[in-house]
Design a protein around this motif. Structure first.
Motif, PDB file in Angstrom:
ATOM      1  N   GLN A  42       4.708 -12.252   4.644  1.00 20.65           N
ATOM      2  CA  GLN A  42       4.169 -11.681   5.631  1.00 20.65           C
ATOM      3  C   GLN A  42       4.092 -10.133   5.493  1.00 20.65           C
ATOM      4  OE1 GLN A  42       3.466 -12.907   8.901  1.00 20.65           O
ATOM      5  NE2 GLN A  42       3.935 -14.708   7.831  1.00 20.65           N
ATOM      6  N   GLN A  43       4.789  -9.443   4.777  1.00 23.19           N
ATOM      7  CA  GLN A  43       4.854  -8.045   4.349  1.00 23.19           C
ATOM      8  C   GLN A  43       4.070  -7.658   3.168  1.00 23.19           C
ATOM      9  OE1 GLN A  43       8.715  -6.607   4.590  1.00 23.19           O
ATOM     10  NE2 GLN A  43       8.947  -7.360   6.602  1.00 23.19           N
ATOM     11  N   GLU A  44       3.871  -8.815   2.145  1.00 17.39           N
ATOM     12  CA  GLU A  44       3.296  -8.602   0.825  1.00 17.39           C
ATOM     13  C   GLU A  44       2.059  -7.608   0.903  1.00 17.39           C
ATOM     14  OE1 GLU A  44       1.957 -10.840  -3.211  1.00 17.39           O
ATOM     15  OE2 GLU A  44       2.784 -11.990  -1.370  1.00 17.39           O
ATOM     16  N   TYR A  45       1.128  -8.151   1.883  1.00 17.97           N
ATOM     17  CA  TYR A  45      -0.306  -7.396   1.807  1.00 17.97           C
ATOM     18  C   TYR A  45      -0.631  -6.771   3.056  1.00 17.97           C
ATOM     19  CZ  TYR A  45      -1.436 -10.127  -2.505  1.00 17.97           C
ATOM     20  OH  TYR A  45      -1.447 -10.450  -3.552  1.00 17.97           O
ATOM     21  N   THR A  46      -1.339  -5.585   3.025  1.00 16.08           N
ATOM     22  CA  THR A  46      -1.838  -4.834   4.282  1.00 16.08           C
ATOM     23  C   THR A  46      -3.155  -4.667   4.212  1.00 16.08           C
ATOM     24  OG1 THR A  46       0.314  -3.347   3.924  1.00 16.08           O
ATOM     25  CG2 THR A  46      -1.584  -2.563   5.319  1.00 16.08           C
ATOM     26  N   GLU A  47      -3.869  -5.115   5.311  1.00 16.39           N
ATOM     27  CA  GLU A  47      -5.221  -5.023   5.350  1.00 16.39           C
ATOM     28  C   GLU A  47      -5.736  -3.715   5.149  1.00 16.39           C
ATOM     29  OE1 GLU A  47      -8.628  -6.971   8.208  1.00 16.39           O
ATOM     30  OE2 GLU A  47      -6.689  -7.225   8.878  1.00 16.39           O
ATOM     31  N   ILE A  48      -6.780  -3.780   4.440  1.00 15.46           N
ATOM     32  CA  ILE A  48      -7.476  -2.440   4.321  1.00 15.46           C
ATOM     33  C   ILE A  48      -8.967  -2.635   4.874  1.00 15.46           C
ATOM     34  CG2 ILE A  48      -5.915  -1.525   2.556  1.00 15.46           C
ATOM     35  CD1 ILE A  48      -8.078  -2.134   0.674  1.00 15.46           C
ATOM     36  N   TYR A  74      -7.136  -7.190   1.475  1.00 11.14           N
ATOM     37  CA  TYR A  74      -5.634  -6.658   1.641  1.00 11.14           C
ATOM     38  C   TYR A  74      -5.146  -5.992   0.345  1.00 11.14           C
ATOM     39  CZ  TYR A  74      -5.893  -9.935   5.571  1.00 11.14           C
ATOM     40  OH  TYR A  74      -6.452 -10.841   6.652  1.00 11.14           O
ATOM     41  N   SER A  76      -1.445  -4.919  -1.937  1.00  9.00           N
ATOM     42  CA  SER A  76      -0.075  -5.143  -1.896  1.00  9.00           C
ATOM     43  C   SER A  76       0.572  -3.813  -2.488  1.00  9.00           C
ATOM     44  CB  SER A  76       0.130  -6.351  -3.001  1.00  9.00           C
ATOM     45  OG  SER A  76      -0.009  -6.030  -4.316  1.00  9.00           O
ATOM     46  N   LYS A  77       1.795  -3.846  -2.493  1.00  5.89           N
ATOM     47  CA  LYS A  77       2.679  -2.478  -3.044  1.00  5.89           C
ATOM     48  C   LYS A  77       2.109  -2.341  -4.474  1.00  5.89           C
ATOM     49  CE  LYS A  77       6.043  -2.849   0.584  1.00  5.89           C
ATOM     50  NZ  LYS A  77       7.422  -2.846   0.932  1.00  5.89           N
TER      51      LYS A  77
END
Length: 111
Positions: A42-48, A74, A76-77
């Motif tokens: 759930q937290q691995e990728y953030t949409e851009i 998306y 990731s860190k």
């Protein structure tokens, strides 16, 4: 002689209790692992925004997936990108890329 059955009963109960405790600890570890994996997914990728995708990846997608268009991106860190591609029939394909435009396998994007 009368104490022998009592000693055997105590020894058997001690070993049985240790087995139950070990199973409980294993169940807790498995549950914790499942929860951590779910949170990681759930937290691995953030949409851009698509415009924030590096040009090298945009060019690689245009070259390697000519009939598909980028619909979501998306990050990731660890700066790997998850790209959702779509064709004219609304079928989707998900690919992963490094910052320099190299395609990576999904299992290789976790550090």
């Amino acid at each position: 002689m009368k104490k022998l059955p009592m000693i055997v009963a105590i020894v058997v109960s001690i070993f049985s209790a240790q087995g139950v405790v070990a199973q409980d600890e294993l169940a807790v570890l498995e549950d914790d692992l499942v929860i951590r994996e779910y949170e990681y997914e759930q937290q691995e990728y953030t949409e851009i925004n698509i415009v924030e995708l590096p040009l090298s990846i945009q060019e690689a997608a245009a070259r390697d997936f000519r009939h598909l268009r980028i619909v979501k991106v998306y990050i990731s860190k660890d700066n790997t990108y998850k790209i959702v591609l779509q064709d004219e029939n609304d079928s989707t394909k998900v690919v992963f890329a490094s910052t320099n435009g190299k395609w990576i396998k999904p299992n290789n994007n976790k550090s």
